[in-house]
Enzyme design. Structure first.
Site, PDB file in Angstrom:
ATOM      1  N   PHE A 199     115.870  14.716 -12.114  1.00 12.06           N
ATOM      2  CA  PHE A 199     116.567  13.988 -13.183  1.00 12.06           C
ATOM      3  C   PHE A 199     117.085  14.928 -14.289  1.00 12.06           C
ATOM      4  N   LEU A 206     113.339  19.848  -3.035  1.00  9.94           N
ATOM      5  CA  LEU A 206     113.722  18.479  -2.636  1.00  9.94           C
ATOM      6  C   LEU A 206     112.518  17.648  -2.214  1.00  9.94           C
ATOM      7  N   THR A 229     106.165  19.313 -22.025  1.00 12.65           N
ATOM      8  CA  THR A 229     106.177  17.908 -22.434  1.00 12.65           C
ATOM      9  C   THR A 229     105.279  17.662 -23.640  1.00 12.65           C
ATOM     10  N   ASP A 230     105.639  16.668 -24.423  1.00  9.62           N
ATOM     11  CA  ASP A 230     104.783  16.292 -25.563  1.00  9.62           C
ATOM     12  C   ASP A 230     103.457  15.692 -25.095  1.00  9.62           C
ATOM     13  N   GLU A 231     103.390  15.320 -23.793  1.00 10.61           N
ATOM     14  CA  GLU A 231     102.152  14.704 -23.296  1.00 10.61           C
ATOM     15  C   GLU A 231     100.971  15.665 -23.334  1.00 10.61           C
ATOM     16  N   TYR A 244      98.677  14.973 -14.679  1.00 16.01           N
ATOM     17  CA  TYR A 244     100.036  15.482 -14.947  1.00 16.01           C
ATOM     18  C   TYR A 244     100.041  16.319 -16.221  1.00 16.01           C
ATOM     19  N   LYS A 248     100.487  20.403 -16.850  1.00 19.03           N
ATOM     20  CA  LYS A 248     101.561  20.961 -17.686  1.00 19.03           C
ATOM     21  C   LYS A 248     100.967  21.816 -18.811  1.00 19.03           C
ATOM     22  N   ASN A 253     109.894  11.593 -24.160  1.00 24.37           N
ATOM     23  CA  ASN A 253     110.469  10.876 -23.008  1.00 24.37           C
ATOM     24  C   ASN A 253     111.992  10.953 -22.977  1.00 24.37           C
ATOM     25  N   LYS A 283     110.256   5.561 -13.085  1.00 27.27           N
ATOM     26  CA  LYS A 283     109.962   5.680 -14.510  1.00 27.27           C
ATOM     27  C   LYS A 283     110.409   4.390 -15.208  1.00 27.27           C
ATOM     28  N   TYR A 293     102.747  -2.509 -18.248  1.00 28.86           N
ATOM     29  CA  TYR A 293     101.324  -2.173 -18.248  1.00 28.86           C
ATOM     30  C   TYR A 293     100.627  -2.675 -19.518  1.00 28.86           C
ATOM     31  N   HIS A 321      95.844   5.506 -20.198  1.00 27.03           N
ATOM     32  CA  HIS A 321      97.196   5.310 -20.748  1.00 27.03           C
ATOM     33  C   HIS A 321      97.289   5.766 -22.206  1.00 27.03           C
TER      34      HIS A 321
HETATM   35  P1  NAD Z   1     111.819  14.956 -11.641  1.00 34.51           P
HETATM   36  O1  NAD Z   1     110.559  14.538 -10.959  1.00 34.51           O
HETATM   37  O2  NAD Z   1     112.964  14.021 -11.705  1.00 34.51           O
HETATM   38  O3  NAD Z   1     112.365  16.297 -10.948  1.00 34.51           O
HETATM   39  C1  NAD Z   1     111.538  17.358 -10.573  1.00 34.51           C
HETATM   40  C2  NAD Z   1     112.307  18.237  -9.591  1.00 34.51           C
HETATM   41  O4  NAD Z   1     111.473  19.353  -9.236  1.00 34.51           O
HETATM   42  C3  NAD Z   1     112.688  17.532  -8.280  1.00 34.51           C
HETATM   43  O5  NAD Z   1     114.032  17.780  -7.975  1.00 34.51           O
HETATM   44  C4  NAD Z   1     111.765  18.150  -7.255  1.00 34.51           C
HETATM   45  O6  NAD Z   1     112.330  18.207  -5.957  1.00 34.51           O
HETATM   46  C5  NAD Z   1     111.567  19.552  -7.830  1.00 34.51           C
HETATM   47  N1  NAD Z   1     110.327  20.191  -7.375  1.00 34.51           N
HETATM   48  C6  NAD Z   1     109.067  19.637  -7.374  1.00 34.51           C
HETATM   49  N2  NAD Z   1     108.192  20.526  -6.884  1.00 34.51           N
HETATM   50  C7  NAD Z   1     108.892  21.667  -6.601  1.00 34.51           C
HETATM   51  C8  NAD Z   1     108.521  22.934  -6.104  1.00 34.51           C
HETATM   52  N3  NAD Z   1     107.253  23.220  -5.771  1.00 34.51           N
HETATM   53  N4  NAD Z   1     109.488  23.859  -5.950  1.00 34.51           N
HETATM   54  C9  NAD Z   1     110.768  23.578  -6.255  1.00 34.51           C
HETATM   55  N5  NAD Z   1     111.176  22.388  -6.731  1.00 34.51           N
HETATM   56  C10 NAD Z   1     110.246  21.448  -6.902  1.00 34.51           C
HETATM   57  O7  NAD Z   1     111.369  15.430 -13.061  1.00 34.51           O
HETATM   58  P2  NAD Z   1     112.152  15.358 -14.456  1.00 34.51           P
HETATM   59  O8  NAD Z   1     111.850  14.069 -15.102  1.00 34.51           O
HETATM   60  O9  NAD Z   1     113.556  15.774 -14.246  1.00 34.51           O
HETATM   61  O10 NAD Z   1     111.355  16.475 -15.278  1.00 34.51           O
HETATM   62  C11 NAD Z   1     111.795  17.834 -15.254  1.00 34.51           C
HETATM   63  C12 NAD Z   1     110.867  18.667 -16.107  1.00 34.51           C
HETATM   64  O11 NAD Z   1     110.875  18.193 -17.442  1.00 34.51           O
HETATM   65  C13 NAD Z   1     109.405  18.619 -15.665  1.00 34.51           C
HETATM   66  O12 NAD Z   1     108.870  19.916 -15.806  1.00 34.51           O
HETATM   67  C14 NAD Z   1     108.748  17.642 -16.619  1.00 34.51           C
HETATM   68  O13 NAD Z   1     107.391  17.954 -16.794  1.00 34.51           O
HETATM   69  C15 NAD Z   1     109.553  17.902 -17.872  1.00 34.51           C
HETATM   70  N6  NAD Z   1     109.661  16.768 -18.822  1.00 34.51           N
HETATM   71  C16 NAD Z   1     110.109  15.552 -18.362  1.00 34.51           C
HETATM   72  C17 NAD Z   1     110.294  14.516 -19.281  1.00 34.51           C
HETATM   73  C18 NAD Z   1     110.808  13.150 -18.859  1.00 34.51           C
HETATM   74  O14 NAD Z   1     110.848  12.242 -19.681  1.00 34.51           O
HETATM   75  N7  NAD Z   1     111.224  12.964 -17.612  1.00 34.51           N
HETATM   76  C19 NAD Z   1     110.020  14.734 -20.644  1.00 34.51           C
HETATM   77  C20 NAD Z   1     109.543  15.978 -21.050  1.00 34.51           C
HETATM   78  C21 NAD Z   1     109.399  17.000 -20.119  1.00 34.51           C
HETATM   79  O1  DAU Z   2     106.508  12.160 -22.889  1.00 30.47           O
HETATM   80  C1  DAU Z   2     107.169  12.897 -21.900  1.00 30.47           C
HETATM   81  C2  DAU Z   2     106.821  12.356 -20.536  1.00 30.47           C
HETATM   82  O2  DAU Z   2     107.508  11.128 -20.383  1.00 30.47           O
HETATM   83  C3  DAU Z   2     107.187  13.309 -19.399  1.00 30.47           C
HETATM   84  O3  DAU Z   2     106.436  14.488 -19.533  1.00 30.47           O
HETATM   85  C4  DAU Z   2     106.935  12.665 -18.026  1.00 30.47           C
HETATM   86  O4  DAU Z   2     107.387  13.527 -16.998  1.00 30.47           O
HETATM   87  C5  DAU Z   2     107.704  11.365 -17.978  1.00 30.47           C
HETATM   88  O5  DAU Z   2     107.431  10.709 -16.748  1.00 30.47           O
HETATM   89  C6  DAU Z   2     107.331  10.467 -19.148  1.00 30.47           C
HETATM   90  O6  DAU Z   2     105.952  10.029 -19.027  1.00 30.47           O
HETATM   91  P1  DAU Z   2     105.536   8.509 -19.333  1.00 30.47           P
HETATM   92  O7  DAU Z   2     104.279   8.223 -18.640  1.00 30.47           O
HETATM   93  O8  DAU Z   2     105.624   8.233 -20.797  1.00 30.47           O
HETATM   94  O9  DAU Z   2     106.794   7.768 -18.635  1.00 30.47           O
HETATM   95  P2  DAU Z   2     106.890   6.437 -17.746  1.00 30.47           P
HETATM   96  O10 DAU Z   2     108.322   6.110 -17.621  1.00 30.47           O
HETATM   97  O11 DAU Z   2     106.075   6.532 -16.509  1.00 30.47           O
HETATM   98  O12 DAU Z   2     106.189   5.342 -18.683  1.00 30.47           O
HETATM   99  C7  DAU Z   2     106.706   5.070 -19.963  1.00 30.47           C
HETATM  100  C8  DAU Z   2     105.838   3.972 -20.570  1.00 30.47           C
HETATM  101  O13 DAU Z   2     106.048   2.757 -19.842  1.00 30.47           O
HETATM  102  C9  DAU Z   2     104.354   4.248 -20.480  1.00 30.47           C
HETATM  103  O14 DAU Z   2     103.718   3.733 -21.649  1.00 30.47           O
HETATM  104  C10 DAU Z   2     103.896   3.466 -19.253  1.00 30.47           C
HETATM  105  C11 DAU Z   2     104.829   2.269 -19.267  1.00 30.47           C
HETATM  106  N1  DAU Z   2     105.162   1.721 -17.930  1.00 30.47           N
HETATM  107  C12 DAU Z   2     105.658   2.573 -16.984  1.00 30.47           C
HETATM  108  C13 DAU Z   2     105.976   2.106 -15.743  1.00 30.47           C
HETATM  109  C14 DAU Z   2     106.511   3.051 -14.684  1.00 30.47           C
HETATM  110  C15 DAU Z   2     105.011   0.354 -17.663  1.00 30.47           C
HETATM  111  O15 DAU Z   2     104.596  -0.428 -18.555  1.00 30.47           O
HETATM  112  N2  DAU Z   2     105.336  -0.105 -16.428  1.00 30.47           N
HETATM  113  C16 DAU Z   2     105.796   0.711 -15.435  1.00 30.47           C
HETATM  114  O16 DAU Z   2     106.061   0.232 -14.310  1.00 30.47           O
END
Ligand code: NAD
Ligand code: DAU
Length: 349
Positions: free
Chosen positions: A11, A39, A129-131, A154, A158, A183, A193, A211, A282
């Site tokens: 993403f 992938l 991540t802020d998590e 997770y 990180k 997020n 997500k 949730y 959570h």
């Molecule tokens: P995502 O799950 O959509 O994408 C992760 C990608 O990494 C995928 O394309 C997957 O194929 C690839 N991957 C996984 N394992 C691998 C490996 N061993 N070698 C090579 N490629 C691999 O994740 P995202 O939401 O795009 O998050 C990207 C980064 O940002 C992560 O490091 C995540 O911790 C961080 N992050 C995400 C969020 C969020 O809200 N999504 C927020 C803060 C930080």
């Molecule tokens: O804060 C940054 C993080 O945000 C990233 O590091 C993670 O990669 C990313 O997945 C995200 O984590 P969250 O756990 O916050 O995201 P998620 O979308 O899974 O959930 C967001 C909120 O919604 C959380 O409070 C859980 C709730 N939720 C989530 C799902 C998937 C629900 O209530 N129902 C659901 O089905």
């Protein structure tokens, strides 16, 4: 600049690469962008559609734990910056299968770091991540000095990766940066997500599994704002430093508020919402103080949540084949096996 983007078929990585080619180009000249991605279920070549048209772009399928592959790519492509997006990223999955998070998020980061450091790649940016800070009470926000206190496998994985990356700076003076973002939302987010799951379920008149009491708070940032922050840290950030990235107070929303906003945009009834069993461990609330990156590097979020959410819903409406392909594939079997059962315990809306 010649950049290796790991996890670039996911993403945020794919949005980053597209942003760099289409919008970041005026400020940042990316001479070469190589995506390295294994992938997994979350990686999708369709996320990179159209980028082949740019001669600066190349996709390589491979694992960040493959030191030989990483080494040959860094040399062959004369890379001068590595940005590590690759990760297992979904909290719920880390509850079911923590080891895969250890393998990619910790071991993978260390392999990438070792090779980058050995080859003296000038910059290494770890996308974190802020998590890692854990959960907040009703007030306050994470600053860079907030002690790390992760709740899930997770966020623990990180946090471990952050420590390894910062140790390379402390031990070897290797020029690393760590960004900790809240997020993200936007196009191409995998529909496991909250936002893409609820948009796509609502479009199909399927239940939205909220949730617990739905009052957990997340701070939402448009993925393009995250891309801009990453490039600012990469090009102007101080080596060895952590930078928090967040959406600001206006972007802090309870999950019920986000859910209602999605239903309103799609004109769907609120009885689609089902309160289900809470996520284990959570985190209640995240909020990020982004004053350091703001003061030092001049970054601030630019997309108001209401505007970004509307655009995101429109994207999912206009790109149904993208998400329907995912939802009709292997992912849905996993989802139904592990999560859909939660709906049996639903307590209404
Ligand atoms: P995502 O799950 O959509 O994408 C992760 C990608 O990494 C995928 O394309 C997957 O194929 C690839 N991957 C996984 N394992 C691998 C490996 N061993 N070698 C090579 N490629 C691999 O994740 P995202 O939401 O795009 O998050 C990207 C980064 O940002 C992560 O490091 C995540 O911790 C961080 N992050 C995400 C969020 C969020 O809200 N999504 C927020 C803060 C930080
Ligand atoms: O804060 C940054 C993080 O945000 C990233 O590091 C993670 O990669 C990313 O997945 C995200 O984590 P969250 O756990 O916050 O995201 P998620 O979308 O899974 O959930 C967001 C909120 O919604 C959380 O409070 C859980 C709730 N939720 C989530 C799902 C998937 C629900 O209530 N129902 C659901 O089905």
């Amino acid at each position: 600049m010649r950049i290796l983007v790991t996890g670039g078929a996911g993403f945020i990585g794919s949005n980053f690469v597209r942003w760099l080619h289409e919008r970041g180009g005026s400020e940042y000249k990316a001479e070469r962008v190589i995506v390295l991605d294994s992938l997994t279920y979350a990686g999708n070549l369709a996320n990179l559609d159209g980028l082949d048209a740019h001669s600066s772009f190349r996709f390589v399928k491979g694992d960040i734990r493959d030191a030989d592959l990483v080494q040959s790519l860094l040399k062959e492509e004369r890379i001068d910056a590595v940005i590590n997006f690759a990760a297992e990223s979904h909290v719920d999955r880390s509850i079911l299968d923590p080891l895969s998070f250890v393998r990619t998020n910790i071991e993978g980061t260390q392999v990438l770091l070792n090779v980058s450091q050995e080859l003296e790649i000038p910059r290494f940016l770890q996308v974190s991540t802020d998590e890692v800070y854990g959960s907040l009470g009703p007030t306050g926000a994470f600053v860079e000095e907030t002690p790390i206190d992760p709740s899930s496998a997770y966020s623990a994985s990180k946090a471990a990766a952050d420590m390894l990356v910062l140790a390379a700076w402390k031990t070897h003076g290797y020029a690393v940066s760590v960004t900790r973002c809240t997020n993200n939302y936007g196009p191409f987010q995998f529909p496991e997500k909250l936002i893409p799951l609820f948009i796509t379920n609502a479009m199909a008149d399927q239940p939205l599994p909220l949730y617990g009491d739905g009052k957990n708070v997340r701070s939402w940032l448009h993925v393009d704002d995250h891309s801009d922050a990453i490039m600012k840290v990469l090009t102007k950030g101080t080596a060895g430093e952590v930078y928090n990235i967040g959406g600001g107070e206006e972007s802090e929303k309870q999950n019920v508020e986000v859910t209602q906003a999605i239903l309103t945009i799609l004109d769907k009834p609120s009885d689609l919402v089902k309160h289900v069993e809470d996520r284990l461990g959570h985190d209640r609330r995240y909020a990020v103080d982004y004053s350091k990156i703001n003061k030092e590097l001049g970054w601030a979020p630019s997309v108001p949540f209401e505007v970004g959410l509307q655009e995101t819903v429109t994207w999912y409406l206009e790109n149904q084949s993208w998400w329907q392909a995912i939802k009709s594939g292997e992912y849905m079997k996993f989802y139904e096996k592990n999560y859909a059962g939660k709906l049996d315990t639903a307590v209404g809306n």
